[in-house]
Design an enzyme around this catalytic site. Structure first.
Site, PDB file in Angstrom:
ATOM      1  N   HIS A 312       0.848  -1.189   0.000  1.00  0.00           N
ATOM      2  CA  HIS A 312       0.000   0.000   0.000  1.00  0.00           C
ATOM      3  C   HIS A 312       0.881   1.235   0.000  1.00  0.00           C
ATOM      4  O   HIS A 312       1.953   1.249   0.623  1.00  0.00           O
ATOM      5  CB  HIS A 312      -0.920   0.018   1.235  1.00  0.00           C
ATOM      6  CG  HIS A 312      -2.050   0.991   1.127  1.00  0.00           C
ATOM      7  ND1 HIS A 312      -1.897   2.331   1.421  1.00  0.00           N
ATOM      8  CD2 HIS A 312      -3.346   0.825   0.762  1.00  0.00           C
ATOM      9  CE1 HIS A 312      -3.063   2.942   1.246  1.00  0.00           C
ATOM     10  NE2 HIS A 312      -3.951   2.063   0.840  1.00  0.00           N
ATOM     11  N   ASP A 370      -7.829  -4.272  -0.470  1.00  0.00           N
ATOM     12  CA  ASP A 370      -8.404  -4.457  -1.804  1.00  0.00           C
ATOM     13  C   ASP A 370      -8.356  -5.921  -2.235  1.00  0.00           C
ATOM     14  O   ASP A 370      -9.245  -6.393  -2.940  1.00  0.00           O
ATOM     15  CB  ASP A 370      -7.646  -3.598  -2.824  1.00  0.00           C
ATOM     16  CG  ASP A 370      -7.774  -2.112  -2.530  1.00  0.00           C
ATOM     17  OD1 ASP A 370      -8.912  -1.653  -2.357  1.00  0.00           O
ATOM     18  OD2 ASP A 370      -6.753  -1.423  -2.455  1.00  0.00           O
TER      19      ASP A 370
END
Length: 435
Positions: A312, A370
């Protein structure tokens, strides 16, 4: 804001030094106030992407990427996702505190009574092609809400801002479900206000007039958790867009439409869709039997193959939302009997490799939210084209809370980033036969 700490900027060209105040937040890095820099020196700072610039002060959300920490109004995301529902989280983000029972009942009532959209909105959908991307439809329809709700467009009236916030939170599930129904040719489903926020949305998505929709509490809770985990994420691209649009005095519906348009970008809201596309590609090339070959390609910098859903930009440690989404993922797969589904088995194998292989561990390429939310949404029956719409639905409360905070700030000004101009200097236009 007052400060006794100073930062001194000195110059090598003989320009006198200048002091800037340093402000300290309740948590996080200190910031240097450079607002007087241009006026006193005739110079700007240069910060592409605003990676080192605080554009506002805020009380809503705090992220510590190194610690893997996400706080909504001071509450850890883990506690909110485990102990609260989405509307409680909305109340927290909007008003600063979790509701007591009376406040919860009142807030739910106010959201529920605004879930329907104006009946003429249904005609908007007929103007879109059936194969239009749902996000294109959502951008248009949310912006068009300002044409129907004139009674809440005065941004200087706190009551108007409150009503607009409630309307956006309430109507977004209805519009997202309508976009989905339009794309597959099914009739729109009106909201059923006896259901919870997430259950109502799932019924509008998957129910039909032919039969009663049966609510599955495990699946509803999974969707609710997705919404909570994505409700806000500090000053990201779409939130900053909402604030920038709002700084001009634009109405809240237009500002949220701008946020949706920004979220649509694949570098922002399309990560879980890209993750599912990656899994589909691996599956088509041979599935688990070929996963070792895929991992080797990921490790090869010259292959151009990327591992989606891992790591991320902000979290340099484990994404705190990912652990919660992982639990939800296994609950949903178990509930639906999909543990042995080839695609889901592939995703779990990929997860195992990433958590054990030193190449990924040393680079802290852990599965992010995600990765798991894409798997959960696919299991729920949500097509990949709708993933970013679900993200927009979840993020609406964060956008409107940030917008309202900005409008209420007496120091807010219209956004006006500066530039470093590197184009041509002044020149004269020549007659066309001399060019």
């Amino acid at each position: 804001m007052n400060s006794t700490k100073k930062a001194t900027l000195s110059f090598s060209d003989g320009t006198p030094s200048i002091d800037f105040p340093i402000y300290e937040g309740t948590v996080g890095p200190e910031v240097i106030d450079i607002r007087k820099l241009y006026g006193q020196t005739g110079r700007f700072t240069f910060d592409p992407g605003f990676m080192s610039t605080a554009a506002c002060d805020s009380k809503i959300t705090y992220i510590d990427g190194d610690k893997g920490e996400l706080l909504y109004r001071g509450y850890p995301i883990e506690q909110l996702a485990q102990n609260c529902d989405y509307l409680e989280t909305c109340h927290l983000l909007l008003y600063g505190e979790l509701p007591n029972r009376a406040q919860q009942k009142d807030f739910e009532f106010r959201v529920t009574r605004h879930t329907m959209v104006h009946e003429q909105m249904t005609r908007f959908f007929q103007g879109f092609r059936r194969d239009a991307h749902p996000m294109a439809i959502l951008v248009g329809c949310v912006g068009a809400l300002s044409a129907f709700y004139h009674d809440s467009l005065d941004i200087n009236d706190p009551e108007h801002r409150r009503i607009s916030a409630i309307r956006l939170i309430a109507k977004m599930p209805t519009l997202v479900a309508m976009a989905y129904k339009y794309s597959n040719g099914q009739p729109f489903m009106y909201p059923q206000n006896k259901l919870s926020y997430s259950a109502n949305f799932m019924r509008m998505m998957f129910g039909t007039p032919c039969e009663d929709y049966e609510v599955n509490d495990v699946l509803v809770r999974a969707l609710d958790r997705i919404l909570i985990l994505h409700a806000d994420h500090e000053q990201n691209a779409s939130t900053s867009t909402v604030r920038l649009a709002g700084s001009s005095g634009a109405n809240p519906f237009a500002c949220i439409a701008a946020g949706i348009a920004t979220l649509w970008g694949p570098a922002h809201g399309g990560a879980n869709e890209a993750c599912l596309q990656m899994l589909d590609q691996i599956h088509a090339q041979g599935g688990i039997a070929k996963i070792g070959e895929f991992i080797s390609q990921v490790k090869d910098k010259n292959s151009g193959v990327k591992l989606m859903g891992f790591g991320h930009r902000v979290y340099k440690n484990y994404d705190p939302r990912a652990k919660l989404m992982r639990e939800t993922c296994y609950e949903v797969l178990g509930e639906l009997g999909l543990n042995n589904d080839p695609l889901f088995a592939l995703s779990m194998k990929l997860e195992q490799i990433a958590l054990e292989d030193d190449y990924f561990v040393s680079r802290k390429l852990y599965p992010n939210v995600d990765f798991y939310s894409g798997i959960v949404q696919k299991a729920l029956g949500i097509p990949t084209s709708m993933f970013t719409c679900i993200f927009a639905l979840a993020r609406t409360v964060g956008w409107i809370a940030q917008w309202n905070e900005m409008i209420s700030d007496p120091e807010q000004k219209i956004g006006r980033p500066r530039q470093l101009f590197v184009g041509s200097t002044r020149r004269d236009v020549k007659p066309i036969d001399q060019r």
